[in-house]
Write a protein that holds these residues in place. Structure first.
Motif, PDB file in Angstrom:
ATOM      1  N   ILE A  70       4.654   7.558   9.789  1.00 16.08           N
ATOM      2  CA  ILE A  70       4.659   6.744  11.008  1.00 16.08           C
ATOM      3  C   ILE A  70       3.228   6.479  11.483  1.00 16.08           C
ATOM      4  O   ILE A  70       2.882   5.346  11.825  1.00 16.08           O
ATOM      5  N   ALA A  71       2.385   7.525  11.474  1.00 16.37           N
ATOM      6  CA  ALA A  71       1.050   7.423  12.089  1.00 16.37           C
ATOM      7  C   ALA A  71       0.100   6.531  11.304  1.00 16.37           C
ATOM      8  O   ALA A  71      -0.948   6.144  11.822  1.00 16.37           O
ATOM      9  N   ALA A  72       0.441   6.211  10.056  1.00 12.51           N
ATOM     10  CA  ALA A  72      -0.427   5.325   9.271  1.00 12.51           C
ATOM     11  C   ALA A  72      -0.136   3.867   9.586  1.00 12.51           C
ATOM     12  O   ALA A  72      -0.928   2.994   9.252  1.00 12.51           O
ATOM     13  N   GLY A  73       1.019   3.613  10.194  1.00 12.26           N
ATOM     14  CA  GLY A  73       1.410   2.224  10.461  1.00 12.26           C
ATOM     15  C   GLY A  73       2.090   1.617   9.248  1.00 12.26           C
ATOM     16  O   GLY A  73       1.974   0.422   8.993  1.00 12.26           O
ATOM     17  N   ALA A  74       2.790   2.447   8.487  1.00 13.64           N
ATOM     18  CA  ALA A  74       3.418   1.968   7.247  1.00 13.64           C
ATOM     19  C   ALA A  74       4.615   1.062   7.524  1.00 13.64           C
ATOM     20  O   ALA A  74       4.885   0.149   6.751  1.00 13.64           O
ATOM     21  N   LYS A 114      -4.303   6.463  10.319  1.00 12.08           N
ATOM     22  CA  LYS A 114      -4.399   5.013  10.605  1.00 12.08           C
ATOM     23  C   LYS A 114      -5.441   4.345   9.707  1.00 12.08           C
ATOM     24  O   LYS A 114      -5.390   3.142   9.485  1.00 12.08           O
ATOM     25  N   TYR A 115      -6.391   5.159   9.188  1.00 13.44           N
ATOM     26  CA  TYR A 115      -7.426   4.600   8.304  1.00 13.44           C
ATOM     27  C   TYR A 115      -6.866   4.317   6.896  1.00 13.44           C
ATOM     28  O   TYR A 115      -7.543   3.728   6.072  1.00 13.44           O
ATOM     29  N   ILE A 116      -5.646   4.760   6.648  1.00 14.20           N
ATOM     30  CA  ILE A 116      -5.067   4.549   5.310  1.00 14.20           C
ATOM     31  C   ILE A 116      -4.353   3.197   5.226  1.00 14.20           C
ATOM     32  O   ILE A 116      -4.455   2.506   4.222  1.00 14.20           O
ATOM     33  N   ILE A 117      -3.641   2.821   6.278  1.00 11.52           N
ATOM     34  CA  ILE A 117      -2.902   1.544   6.219  1.00 11.52           C
ATOM     35  C   ILE A 117      -3.269   0.606   7.374  1.00 11.52           C
ATOM     36  O   ILE A 117      -3.692  -0.540   7.144  1.00 11.52           O
ATOM     37  N   ILE A 121       0.853  -1.215   0.000  1.00 12.50           N
ATOM     38  CA  ILE A 121       0.000   0.000   0.000  1.00 12.50           C
ATOM     39  C   ILE A 121       0.879   1.251   0.000  1.00 12.50           C
ATOM     40  O   ILE A 121       0.629   2.201  -0.739  1.00 12.50           O
ATOM     41  N   THR A 122       1.936   1.219   0.826  1.00  6.87           N
ATOM     42  CA  THR A 122       2.822   2.394   0.906  1.00  6.87           C
ATOM     43  C   THR A 122       3.457   2.683  -0.447  1.00  6.87           C
ATOM     44  O   THR A 122       3.454   3.823  -0.916  1.00  6.87           O
TER      45      THR A 122
END
Lengths: 269, 260
Positions: free
Chosen positions: A191-195, A216-219, A72-73
Motif C-alpha cells: 500500500i505504502a509504495a502506491g502500487a 514511496k520511492y519505489i513506485i 513495476i509491481t
C-alpha cells in the motif's frame, strides 16, 4: 574478467528461471489482474463524476499511473523475495559462499534481476492482452522529457526494494523463523509504495505515515515523475530522499552481514 | 466425524506449540495480518473520500465488503489455504507425501488441515467483532444476518473447492508458488466492488466462476443487493463444486508417484 564472471552467473540464473517460468508467469498475472480491476474501478468512477479530475489526477493520468505502477509491481514485487536467503542461512547452504569468488549479496541480486527481466517481458505482453480483452484504450499522459529522470529514480528504486527485503532476510542469522517479519514488510510495502492507487488519494494521516517510509520511492515517486506530476522544486528533495534511503539500507546491509556472519555457525557435512 | 474433530484438536494443539516457539515471527505475523486489514480500510477510505459512490457502494457500506473479505481470508488461512496451495508442493517436492497417504485418515482432510495457522485465528476474532459491530450499527435484520452466515459457509466451501482443484495440478506438474499466489490475487480482487467491471466479466465472476463469493456476494447480501434466489444459486454451486473438487482431487492423486 569480473564482468564476464557476473555475466556467466546471470546466464546460469536465466537458464534456471526458464525451467520454472510458469511459476513467475502465474504470480505476475495475479498482480496484473489486480491492476486491471483497479483500472476498471477508476474508469467507472471517472464516468460517474463526468470526466473531472479525481484527487488531482485526470482520467488519462490515472490510467497511465495505474498501468505503469502495475508494470513495476508485477516486475519487482514477488512474495518469495528473500526466501532463498533465509533458507540458505537456516540450512547452512550459505557456507559455500564463503569460499566462492562471488558474494551472496551480488549473486542474489543477479538472480533477482534476471527474474525481474522475465517478469517484465511477460508483464508487457500480458498488459496489452488484458487491456485489449477489457476494451481499455491505451492512454498517453507520459511526459517524454522526464524519461531520463524516471530511469534514474527507477534504478534507485530497484536498489531500495532489493535491500529492504535482503536486510529482512538476513535477520535469519539470529532468528530461526522470519516469515512474520518479511510478511509485515510486504503488507506495508503493497500500500505504502502506491502500487494500487496514488498516495495523494489517501487521507492526510496516512500520507504523513507513508512519507516516513522508503516505499514511496519505489513506485509513487518514479511514476509521478514520468507523468510530469512532480514539480521542478520537488525533484531534488525526492532524489535526495531516494539516495539517502539507498545509502541507509546499503550501510545496514553491510553491518547486518558482517555481524550475521560472525554469529553464523554451520554443522554437518 | 468425532474422530476428525479430535484429530483437528490435536493438530491445532501441536501447531500452536510449534508456531509460538518462534515468538517474534508469530507476533509479527499477527501484526502484519491486522495491519493489512487496517491498510485495506485506509485504501477503501482513499477511494471513497474522492468518489462518494461507486456502483451502489459508499463509505458507510464498504467496510462490509472489506471485513467479509478478511473473515473469509482468515477462515481459509486457518486451514486449507497454505496447506493446499503451498505446503502440498513442498511435501511432493521433498518426497514426504507418503507419510500423509499412509495415515489412517482421509488424505484430503490431512493434506488440507495438517498445518493450522494460529496467526490467522486471532485476527479472525478481531475482524468478526468489527463486522458484528457494523451489522448492529446498520440495524441489519436478523434474517439477513442468517442468510449472510449461510453465504459465508457456502463461500468457504467454494474457495475450498477451488483450492483443491488448483492444488491437484501438483500431482501432474510441480508449480512452486505461482498457483497459490494467483489464487490469492484473484481472491483479493474482492477488495474492490466488482460491479464496476464490464457486464461479461461481471457475469463470469459472480456466476460462472464466482470469485466474487470471497467478499462481494456475501457483502452485497448484507446491504440488500443480492437476493435469496441468488443465495440459493450460490449454495447449490458450493455443493456441486465441492463434490466435483474432491472427486477431481482423488482422480489427480492417482498420478502421484512417490519420489525422494
Amino acid at each position: 574478467m569480473t564482468l564476464r564472471k557476473y555475466l556467466k552467473v546471470a546466464a546460469m540464473h536465466w537458464e534456471l528461471r526458464m525451467v520454472y517460468r510458469v511459476n513467475a508467469i502465474l504470480e505476475t498475472s495475479g498482480n496484473l489482474l489486480t491492476m486491471l480491476v483497479t483500472l476498471a474501478l477508476w474508469l467507472f468512477a471517472f464516468h460517474r463524476v463526468g470526466g473531472e479530475s479525481i484527487g488531482g489526477y485526470t482520467e488519462s493520468q490515472m490510467v497511465s499511473y495505474l498501468i505503469i505502477a502495475g508494470l513495476i509491481t508485477s516486475t519487482l514485487w514477488h512474495t518469495s523475495q528473500g526466501d532463498s536467503i533465509i533458507s540458505a542461512i537456516r540450512h547452512g547452504r550459505i557456507s559455500k559462499y564463503f569460499v566462492k569468488p562471488i558474494s551472496l549479496t551480488v549473486n542474489h541480486f543477479i538472480a533477482q534481476t534476471v527474474d525481474h527481466l522475465l517478469r517484465f517481458a511477460w508483464s508487457i505482453l500480458a498488459i496489452f492482452v488484458f487491456l485489449f480483452a477489457f476494451g481499455i484504450p491505451i492512454p498517453y499522459a507520459v511526459d517524454l522529457s522526464q524519461i531520463p529522470l524516471f530511469c534514474l529514480f527507477f534504478i534507485l528504486a530497484i536498489g531500495i526494494q532489493y535491500l529492504v527485503f535482503y536486510n529482512a532476510a538476513l535477520l535469519a542469522f539470529w532468528m530461526e523463523e522470519v516469515w512474520g517479519i518479511t510478511f509485515t514488510i510486504r503488507v506495508l510495502a503493497d500500500i505504502a509504495a502506491g502500487a494500487f492507487i496514488p498516495l495523494a488519494l489517501f487521507a492526510p494521516f496516512w500520507q504523513r505515515v507513508f512519507d516516513f517510509l522508503p516505499f514511496k520511492y519505489i513506485i509513487s515517486i518514479p511514476v509521478n515523475t514520468l507523468l510530469g506530476r512532480v514539480p521542478a522544486h520537488e525533484v531534488l528533495p525526492a532524489l535526495l530522499g531516494s539516495v539517502v534511503w539507498l545509502i541507509v539500507f546499503a550501510i545496514l546491509t553491510k553491518i547486518t552481514w558482517v555481524r550475521g556472519v560472525r554469529h553464523y555457525s554451520a554443522v554437518g557435512g | 466425524m468425532r474422530r476428525y474433530f479430535r484429530i483437528f484438536a490435536v493438530l491445532a494443539r501441536y501447531n500452536f506449540i510449534h508456531q509460538t516457539t518462534y515468538r517474534p515471527s508469530f507476533f509479527f505475523a499477527i501484526f502484519g495480518k491486522v495491519l493489512r486489514l487496517v491498510l485495506f480500510l485506509a485504501f477503501a477510505d482513499a477511494i471513497f473520500r474522492n468518489v462518494p459512490e461507486i456502483a451502489g457502494w459508499t463509505l458507510e457500506r464498504i467496510p462490509f465488503l472489506i471485513l467479509t473479505l478478511f473473515v473469509l481470508e482468515f477462515l481459509a488461512g486457518v486451514g486449507f489455504h497454505r496447506n493446499l496451495l503451498f505446503f502440498l508442493y513442498e511435501l511432493l517436492y521433498e518426497g514426504k507425501y507418503d507419510y500423509i497417504l499412509t495415515r489412517p485418515v482421509s488424505p484430503v482432510f490431512l493434506t488440507s488441515f495438517r498445518v493450522i495457522d494460529f496467526f490467522d485465528i486471532l485476527p479472525l476474532f478481531g475482524t468478526l467483532t468489527m463486522l458484528i459491530w457494523y451489522i448492529v450499527v446498520a440495524h441489519t435484520p436478523l434474517l439477513t444476518v442468517f442468510g449472510y452466515v449461510i453465504l459465508i459457509g457456502a463461500a468457504y466451501f467454494i474457495l475450498f473447492g477451488f483450492a483443491l482443484i488448483l492444488s491437484a495440478i501438483n500431482f501432474w506438474t510441480l508449480i512452486q508458488t505461482g498457483v497459490g499466489r494467483l489464487y490469492e490475487s484473484i481472491g483479493r480482487l474482492n477488495r474492490f466492488p466488482l460491479d464496476v467491471l464490464p457486464k461479461f466479466w461481471r457475469v463470469a465472476l459472480f456466476y460462472v466462476v464466482p470469485v466474487a463469493v470471497a467478499g462481494n456476494i456475501p457483502a452485497k447480501f448484507l446491504i440488500g443487493t443480492w437476493s435469496w434466489w441468488q443465495l440459493l444459486y450460490i449454495v447449490v454451486f458450493a455443493i456441486v463444486i465441492f463434490v466435483v473438487a474432491v472427486k477431481f482431487w482423488y482422480r489427480a492423486l492417482r498420478h502421484y508417484s512417490s519420489v525422494a
